[in-house]
Design a protein around this motif. Structure first.
Motif, PDB file in Angstrom:
ATOM      1  N   GLU A 211      41.415  12.185  14.077  1.00  0.00           N
ATOM      2  CA  GLU A 211      41.625  13.561  13.636  1.00  0.00           C
ATOM      3  C   GLU A 211      40.339  14.382  13.637  1.00  0.00           C
ATOM      4  O   GLU A 211      40.350  15.567  13.954  1.00  0.00           O
ATOM      5  CB  GLU A 211      42.217  13.596  12.217  1.00  0.00           C
ATOM      6  N   GLU A 212      39.228  13.762  13.241  1.00  0.00           N
ATOM      7  CA  GLU A 212      37.986  14.516  13.081  1.00  0.00           C
ATOM      8  C   GLU A 212      37.210  14.683  14.383  1.00  0.00           C
ATOM      9  O   GLU A 212      36.652  15.745  14.631  1.00  0.00           O
ATOM     10  CB  GLU A 212      37.090  13.879  12.023  1.00  0.00           C
ATOM     11  N   VAL A 213      37.130  13.618  15.186  1.00  0.00           N
ATOM     12  CA  VAL A 213      36.269  13.707  16.378  1.00  0.00           C
ATOM     13  C   VAL A 213      36.856  13.090  17.643  1.00  0.00           C
ATOM     14  O   VAL A 213      36.179  13.021  18.664  1.00  0.00           O
ATOM     15  CB  VAL A 213      34.866  13.107  16.099  1.00  0.00           C
ATOM     16  N   GLY A 214      38.086  12.615  17.600  1.00  0.00           N
ATOM     17  CA  GLY A 214      38.723  12.108  18.803  1.00  0.00           C
ATOM     18  C   GLY A 214      38.209  10.774  19.302  1.00  0.00           C
ATOM     19  O   GLY A 214      38.159  10.543  20.503  1.00  0.00           O
ATOM     20  N   ILE A 215      37.844   9.878  18.374  1.00  0.00           N
ATOM     21  CA  ILE A 215      37.385   8.558  18.802  1.00  0.00           C
ATOM     22  C   ILE A 215      38.338   7.477  18.312  1.00  0.00           C
ATOM     23  O   ILE A 215      38.988   7.620  17.282  1.00  0.00           O
ATOM     24  CB  ILE A 215      35.936   8.237  18.351  1.00  0.00           C
ATOM     25  N   ILE A 216      38.382   6.399  19.079  1.00  0.00           N
ATOM     26  CA  ILE A 216      39.142   5.206  18.711  1.00  0.00           C
ATOM     27  C   ILE A 216      38.116   4.132  18.371  1.00  0.00           C
ATOM     28  O   ILE A 216      37.155   3.920  19.115  1.00  0.00           O
ATOM     29  CB  ILE A 216      40.052   4.755  19.869  1.00  0.00           C
ATOM     30  N   LEU A 217      38.325   3.472  17.242  1.00  0.00           N
ATOM     31  CA  LEU A 217      37.375   2.460  16.756  1.00  0.00           C
ATOM     32  C   LEU A 217      37.809   1.059  17.142  1.00  0.00           C
ATOM     33  O   LEU A 217      39.004   0.773  17.254  1.00  0.00           O
ATOM     34  CB  LEU A 217      37.265   2.552  15.230  1.00  0.00           C
ATOM     35  N   GLU A 218      36.828   0.181  17.319  1.00  0.00           N
ATOM     36  CA  GLU A 218      37.101  -1.245  17.506  1.00  0.00           C
ATOM     37  C   GLU A 218      37.678  -1.804  16.202  1.00  0.00           C
ATOM     38  O   GLU A 218      37.579  -1.182  15.143  1.00  0.00           O
ATOM     39  CB  GLU A 218      35.809  -2.002  17.848  1.00  0.00           C
ATOM     40  N   GLU A 219      38.226  -2.990  16.280  1.00  0.00           N
ATOM     41  CA  GLU A 219      38.854  -3.616  15.112  1.00  0.00           C
ATOM     42  C   GLU A 219      37.841  -3.962  14.012  1.00  0.00           C
ATOM     43  O   GLU A 219      38.117  -3.774  12.829  1.00  0.00           O
ATOM     44  CB  GLU A 219      39.605  -4.874  15.548  1.00  0.00           C
ATOM     45  N   GLU A 220      36.667  -4.476  14.391  1.00  0.00           N
ATOM     46  CA  GLU A 220      35.683  -4.912  13.394  1.00  0.00           C
ATOM     47  C   GLU A 220      35.060  -3.719  12.671  1.00  0.00           C
ATOM     48  O   GLU A 220      34.561  -2.793  13.300  1.00  0.00           O
ATOM     49  CB  GLU A 220      34.570  -5.716  14.059  1.00  0.00           C
ATOM     50  N   LYS A 221      35.131  -3.771  11.340  1.00  0.00           N
ATOM     51  CA  LYS A 221      34.541  -2.736  10.494  1.00  0.00           C
ATOM     52  C   LYS A 221      33.840  -3.437   9.329  1.00  0.00           C
ATOM     53  O   LYS A 221      34.437  -4.283   8.677  1.00  0.00           O
ATOM     54  CB  LYS A 221      35.615  -1.782   9.998  1.00  0.00           C
ATOM     55  N   ILE A 222      32.587  -3.079   9.100  1.00  0.00           N
ATOM     56  CA  ILE A 222      31.779  -3.765   8.091  1.00  0.00           C
ATOM     57  C   ILE A 222      31.463  -2.815   6.944  1.00  0.00           C
ATOM     58  O   ILE A 222      30.791  -1.799   7.148  1.00  0.00           O
ATOM     59  CB  ILE A 222      30.469  -4.284   8.715  1.00  0.00           C
TER      60      ILE A 222
END
Length: 148
Positions: A62-73
């Motif tokens: 919604e904010e910047v049009g990016i898709i994130l990888e699964e890993e989040k720390i």
């Protein structure tokens, strides 16, 4: 108060999630907030029954049009007295950058290394160390997890 963490807290509700996204070349992204006129991390409130991952994915798109990888720390939290809840910050790798119109609260994003991010934030907000402290914690966590 901003606090360094290595795991998600369980003592209070998590009401907000933000991330410091990493691009494949090792830069980080921050977004420019139209109303605040500041560089900000990417994120917002959890809505309804959505999970932390769902909220981060939604906010990033919604904010910047990016898709994130699964890993989040998780690397930092902020406790809000007014709501007795936390906002959590995560490191997250960018999977894909989609074309985006920036018609809402964010007008774009900036990609830079940590040193440049800190210099720009200090220039824009010289009397507010909160955001620079957050970026320093992100850098420390990125080094600890061999993302840099």
């Amino acid at each position: 108060m901003l606090t360094k963490i290595d795991a998600l807290p369980t003592d209070k509700k998590i009401a907000g999630v933000h991330c410091v996204p990493f691009t494949e070349n090792g830069n980080v992204l921050m977004s420019w907030d139209r109303d605040e006129q500041l560089l900000t991390t990417i994120g917002g409130r959890l809505e309804g029954n959505e999970s932390i991952d769902q909220a981060l994915e939604r906010e990033a798109m919604e904010e910047v049009g990016i898709i994130l990888e699964e890993e989040k720390i998780p690397f930092a939290l902020w406790y809000w007295d007014s709501t007795d809840s936390y906002t959590i910050w995560f490191l997250a790798k960018v999977k894909k950058m989609e074309p985006y119109s920036f018609d809402f609260e964010k007008t774009g994003y900036v990609s830079f290394n940590f040193e440049t991010a800190l210099q720009l934030i200090e220039k824009i907000e010289p009397n507010n160390p909160k955001r620079t402290n957050l970026i320093k914690l992100a850098e420390e966590s990125a080094k600890k997890h061999n993302w840099l």
